[in-house]
Design a protein around this motif. Structure first.
Motif, short mmCIF file in Angstrom:
data_model
loop_
_atom_site.label_atom_id
_atom_site.label_comp_id
_atom_site.label_asym_id
_atom_site.label_seq_id
_atom_site.Cartn_x
_atom_site.Cartn_y
_atom_site.Cartn_z
N SER A 64 0.83 -1.20 0.00
CA SER A 64 0.00 0.00 0.00
C SER A 64 0.87 1.26 0.00
CB SER A 64 -0.93 -0.01 1.21
OG SER A 64 -1.63 1.21 1.32
N MET A 65 1.94 1.24 0.78
CA MET A 65 2.85 2.40 0.82
C MET A 65 3.52 2.62 -0.54
SD MET A 65 4.60 1.92 4.56
CE MET A 65 3.58 2.05 6.04
N ILE A 66 3.90 1.53 -1.19
CA ILE A 66 4.50 1.63 -2.52
C ILE A 66 3.49 2.28 -3.48
CG2 ILE A 66 5.37 0.30 -4.50
CD1 ILE A 66 6.44 -1.75 -2.43
N ALA A 67 2.24 1.81 -3.40
CA ALA A 67 1.19 2.35 -4.27
C ALA A 67 0.94 3.83 -4.00
CB ALA A 67 -0.10 1.55 -4.07
N GLN A 68 1.12 4.25 -2.75
CA GLN A 68 0.90 5.66 -2.39
C GLN A 68 2.09 6.55 -2.74
OE1 GLN A 68 -1.01 6.34 1.60
NE2 GLN A 68 -1.02 4.11 1.68
N GLY A 69 3.17 5.94 -3.20
CA GLY A 69 4.32 6.71 -3.65
C GLY A 69 5.07 7.43 -2.54
N VAL A 70 5.26 6.74 -1.39
CA VAL A 70 6.05 7.35 -0.31
C VAL A 70 7.50 7.51 -0.77
CG1 VAL A 70 4.56 6.42 1.51
CG2 VAL A 70 6.57 5.12 0.77
N ASP A 71 8.22 8.42 -0.11
CA ASP A 71 9.62 8.67 -0.47
C ASP A 71 10.57 7.64 0.14
OD1 ASP A 71 9.35 11.18 -1.96
OD2 ASP A 71 8.67 12.01 -0.04
N VAL A 72 10.20 7.12 1.30
CA VAL A 72 11.04 6.15 2.00
C VAL A 72 10.12 5.31 2.89
CG1 VAL A 72 11.50 7.73 3.93
CG2 VAL A 72 13.11 5.89 3.47
N ILE A 73 10.53 4.07 3.18
CA ILE A 73 9.75 3.20 4.06
C ILE A 73 10.63 2.78 5.23
CG2 ILE A 73 8.60 0.96 4.32
CD1 ILE A 73 7.78 1.17 1.37
N PHE A 74 10.15 3.08 6.45
CA PHE A 74 10.75 2.54 7.66
C PHE A 74 9.94 1.31 8.04
CE2 PHE A 74 11.89 7.11 8.00
CZ PHE A 74 13.28 6.96 8.06
N LEU A 75 10.62 0.17 8.11
CA LEU A 75 9.94 -1.12 8.28
C LEU A 75 10.38 -1.77 9.59
CD1 LEU A 75 8.25 -3.53 7.31
CD2 LEU A 75 10.16 -4.18 5.82
N SER A 76 9.45 -1.82 10.55
CA SER A 76 9.70 -2.49 11.83
C SER A 76 9.31 -3.95 11.65
CB SER A 76 8.85 -1.81 12.91
OG SER A 76 9.23 -2.27 14.17
N LEU A 77 10.29 -4.74 11.33
CA LEU A 77 10.10 -6.07 10.77
C LEU A 77 9.37 -7.02 11.71
CD1 LEU A 77 11.24 -7.03 7.99
CD2 LEU A 77 13.03 -8.18 9.27
N ARG A 78 8.29 -7.63 11.23
CA ARG A 78 7.59 -8.65 12.00
C ARG A 78 8.30 -10.00 11.84
NH1 ARG A 78 4.98 -10.68 16.24
NH2 ARG A 78 4.13 -12.69 15.68
N GLU A 79 8.51 -10.41 10.59
CA GLU A 79 9.22 -11.66 10.30
C GLU A 79 10.09 -11.44 9.08
OE1 GLU A 79 6.72 -15.19 10.04
OE2 GLU A 79 5.27 -14.21 11.36
N GLU A 80 11.21 -12.16 9.03
CA GLU A 80 12.16 -11.95 7.94
C GLU A 80 11.65 -12.45 6.58
OE1 GLU A 80 16.20 -13.18 8.48
OE2 GLU A 80 16.09 -12.89 10.64
N LYS A 81 11.45 -13.74 6.46
CA LYS A 81 11.24 -14.35 5.15
C LYS A 81 10.05 -13.78 4.38
CE LYS A 81 13.76 -18.61 6.05
NZ LYS A 81 13.71 -20.08 6.20
N PRO A 82 8.89 -13.62 5.02
CA PRO A 82 7.75 -13.10 4.25
C PRO A 82 7.94 -11.67 3.77
CG PRO A 82 7.02 -14.09 6.33
CD PRO A 82 8.50 -13.96 6.40
N LEU A 83 8.80 -10.89 4.48
CA LEU A 83 8.94 -9.47 4.15
C LEU A 83 10.03 -9.18 3.13
CD1 LEU A 83 7.18 -7.16 5.26
CD2 LEU A 83 7.07 -9.18 6.71
#
Length: 302
Positions: A64-83
């Protein structure tokens, strides 16, 4: 700029994505507030999502963030492999990603290649700092029960290893039992109860976070034992309730895991936009609490 990563131009304001993993404990809530406060202070737009403990939802949040065209994403990782595919999708969309809290196995994705950097604490160092306190202050208390964090998570793995290596090197200490209580207060109470029943001579509890430590304290008090005196209690995180427990004599020492990511996160963003070299690991600065400073520090904790 780091070669091969999406560029980030210098602007007066940014549209920033923050994909939080969950909001079920004081540490996460404090982390989110720090990000919201810093974005507001800088006049940046923060697109905030809460994955509610679901890796699948967090993947959707990043999409969704990619679709909204954000400039940067800070990702507080829940799990490694799926993300990891979501991290790569953001890169393909020319959006730099900064990981929070938990690093990714470099075999899955690399800082400076697939994502910009990892911001977080030195989990192994937290274990070493608590071991150093124990070695100095044990006064004959040497039989340790360990309440581990979520099985397989980087914080649990590193907090375990840092502590275990240090007490082994010191000699004279024994970790008599170690079991995951999943960073949860209720599980911390349950696991502490079963391990102490199996090892009634244990006189140190090392918990990988405050929630489990507070759960263990509840059991000790139910069992008529005095936490902080009969059984030494060591913890990691540094939330207000736990630091107050040091003041109250129920926890002996806490290695902080600083949740206030906002200032360091947005400074990293600015440094990158200005063409600065970003290290693969930007370390959060963590305090250490014991009876020498807890009373003075508690008001400033989260």
């Amino acid at each position: 700029m780091t070669a091969g990563l999406p560029p980030l131009g210098q602007k007066d304001t940014y549209k920033v994505g923050f994909a939080q993993a969950e909001s079920n404990n004081p540490w996460r809530i404090a982390q989110t507030k720090s990000m919201q406060d810093e974005a507001a202070k800088l006049g940046y737009q923060l697109v905030y999502t809460d994955a509610q403990g679901s890796a699948a939802k967090q993947v959707s949040d990043v999409s969704s963030m990619i679709a909204q065209g954000v400039d940067v994403i800070f990702l507080s990782l829940r799990e490694e492999k799926p993300l990891v595919p979501a991290i790569r999708a953001a890169k393909d969309a020319d959006i730099p990603v900064v990981l929070f809290d938990r690093p990714v196995d470099p075999g899955l994705a690399k800082a400076g290649v697939d994502y910009l950097t990892f911001i977080g604490s030195d989990f192994a160092e937290a274990g070493r700092r608590l071991a150093a306190w124990l070695i100095k202050n044990a006064k004959g208390k040497t039989k340790i029960i360990e309440l581990e964090g979520t099985t397989g998570s980087a914080p649990a793995n590193d907090r375990k290893k840092g502590f275990a290596d240090a007490v082994k090197a010191a000699g004279g200490f024994q970790i008599v039992a170690s079991q995951s209580a999943d960073f949860s207060r209720d599980k911390g109470r349950q696991v502490a109860k079963s391990l102490l029943q199996a090892h009634p001579d244990a006189n140190v509890i090392y918990a990988h976070n405050d929630e489990m430590a507070l759960g263990a304290i509840a059991h000790l008090e139910d069992a008529g034992r005095k936490p902080g005196k009969d059984v030494l209690v060591l913890s990691i995180d540094g939330g207000k309730e736990a630091v107050q427990a040091i003041v109250d004599g129920k926890i002996n020492a806490i290695a902080e895991c600083n949740p206030r990511f906002g200032p360091i996160a947005f400074q990293t963003l600015k440094n990158y936009a200005a063409g600065g070299k970003i290290q693969p690991w930007v370390k959060n600065i963590d305090k250490f609490y014991d009876s020498s400073n807890a009373a003075a520090e508690v008001a400033g904790t989260y």
